[in-house]
Design an enzyme around this catalytic site. Sequence first.
Site, short mmCIF file in Angstrom:
data_model
loop_
_atom_site.label_atom_id
_atom_site.label_comp_id
_atom_site.label_asym_id
_atom_site.label_seq_id
_atom_site.Cartn_x
_atom_site.Cartn_y
_atom_site.Cartn_z
N GLY A 38 3.57 6.11 12.10
CA GLY A 38 3.88 7.29 11.67
C GLY A 38 4.87 7.57 10.55
N GLU A 63 5.99 5.41 8.60
CA GLU A 63 5.97 4.46 7.37
C GLU A 63 4.66 4.89 6.51
OE1 GLU A 63 5.37 0.60 9.02
OE2 GLU A 63 7.33 0.77 10.31
N ASN A 88 0.64 -0.49 17.16
CA ASN A 88 0.77 -1.79 16.80
C ASN A 88 1.17 -2.41 18.05
OD1 ASN A 88 -0.24 -3.90 15.08
ND2 ASN A 88 1.98 -4.38 14.33
N GLU A 115 4.44 -5.96 4.79
CA GLU A 115 5.65 -5.05 4.75
C GLU A 115 5.79 -4.89 3.07
OE1 GLU A 115 7.01 -3.44 7.32
OE2 GLU A 115 6.31 -5.03 9.12
#
Length: 496
Positions: free
Chosen positions: A129, A131, A189, A311
């Site tokens: 949440g 990111e 995750n 990322e």
Amino acid sequence: MAISRLRIPPLPLLVVVLLRAFASLPIQAAARGGLGPSPGIAVEKHVAFSRGLLQDMPEITDEMVRGYMSNSELENAIQDFGRRCANVSRIYSIGKSVNGSPLWAIEISDKPGLKEAEPAFKFIGNVHGDEPVGREVLMQLAYWLCDNYLKDPLATLIVENTHLHILPSMNPDGFALRRRGNANNVDLNRDFPDQFFPNNDDIKQRQPETRAIMNWIKQEHFTASASLHGGALVANYPWDGSRDTRKQYYGCPDDKAFRYMASMYSQSHYNMSLSKEFEGGITNGALWYPIYGGMQDWNYIHGGCFELTLEISDVKWPKASELLVIWKQNKMSMLNLVASLVKTGVHGRIFAADTGRPIPGSLMVKGIDSKINASGTFGDYHRIIAPGQSYEVVASMEGFKPKRTRVMLGREAMNLDFILDPDGALKGTKPLRNDCGCSCNDDGASNKPFLLREAYLWLYLLALFSLLALYLLFRRRMASRLAAHRHPPPKRTVAV
């Protein structure tokens, strides 16, 4: 692809041939996924494992959030996209979050919603949440493809040759709460079943967002995927953890293919490959920081789907004014990653020699302990393999004799079809079911051998009936003439 010529059966075998034309086909192969879970090891729950990105974030202020789409604004943007780009898109939901927010997905293709013998790719954003960059970048990607279809060669290639699925936000509740976990404060995750530790095996304990992803994988035949995160700049690939939990390089069977995919993304990026922390801008997950219950490992094991964890921004919640720059830096990486499904690897279809119909066989590469399954609808497979070397490729399915061939894979994709001969071991099998739940094939092209054979049989039967009718008519006339000869009509007398 060569298919043997059809031969008309002799008359005594006509009934047998007709029955075989409509006979049942081999039982469908087992669900795709070549690797099973490793034996469980008694350890404590690994909820604390991360990659150094779990440190307490400073409070996310209203100023930081300003410029980002709210959940309602994101939903409106997705629906607006569907209306504006209806010719190349489909909007659908894969489920709901804990608090009932729809998990909206976008499919982009020249034939959205239709099954085709094409590879499928999925992007997932906002797994965590806090990111949110992935939500914004993925909407930029969708609009760029829509606006540049038939104008830009790369956009046209992707739209016409793949099915791209985009889930901008997997965790809308976490975004609204401005925290990493979902509404139940669970890290999504870390919530998937793990190959090393059985801490997530109880399906009742999984979060609704996790179950939605797992069901999505069962419904769609994804070849590859990527999830977008923030807090670093690197392309991460499996395995995410190791059997003994140590921080070490722990490669999966397709390690070379994953390194190739990760390197493609990194080298296409504005500056990811220049990283001083990660050589080449890529890393093996277990070497960086082991985690358990991750999404990418589950995708690979149970879905045959090659997933990367990307990322894409050093800061988890950068200023909204930086979002356009981040999109531009990742644009070519994202496009090249999706296009690689068409441009590289081995692609083809698997057919049954006796019927000419596609079958959902499996594909193995010698020396790589993993397999992928062809789709049930078209028997198509799309195998990601690192280019530049020779491979022995094996196609197989229960009830058929496996076939193998050696290929030298260059930088371009290779098309390779297999026609498998029945081994005669299975009899009285059930009809083959396809992805649409029907026993017939919806692809006219792939049905041609079957339909051609059926047409020959009906023509043969019609000819036999015609000959029989002519023969009976001939005999009737001959019988009439013989009767007339044997019993002539009496002579008429005429009065004078």
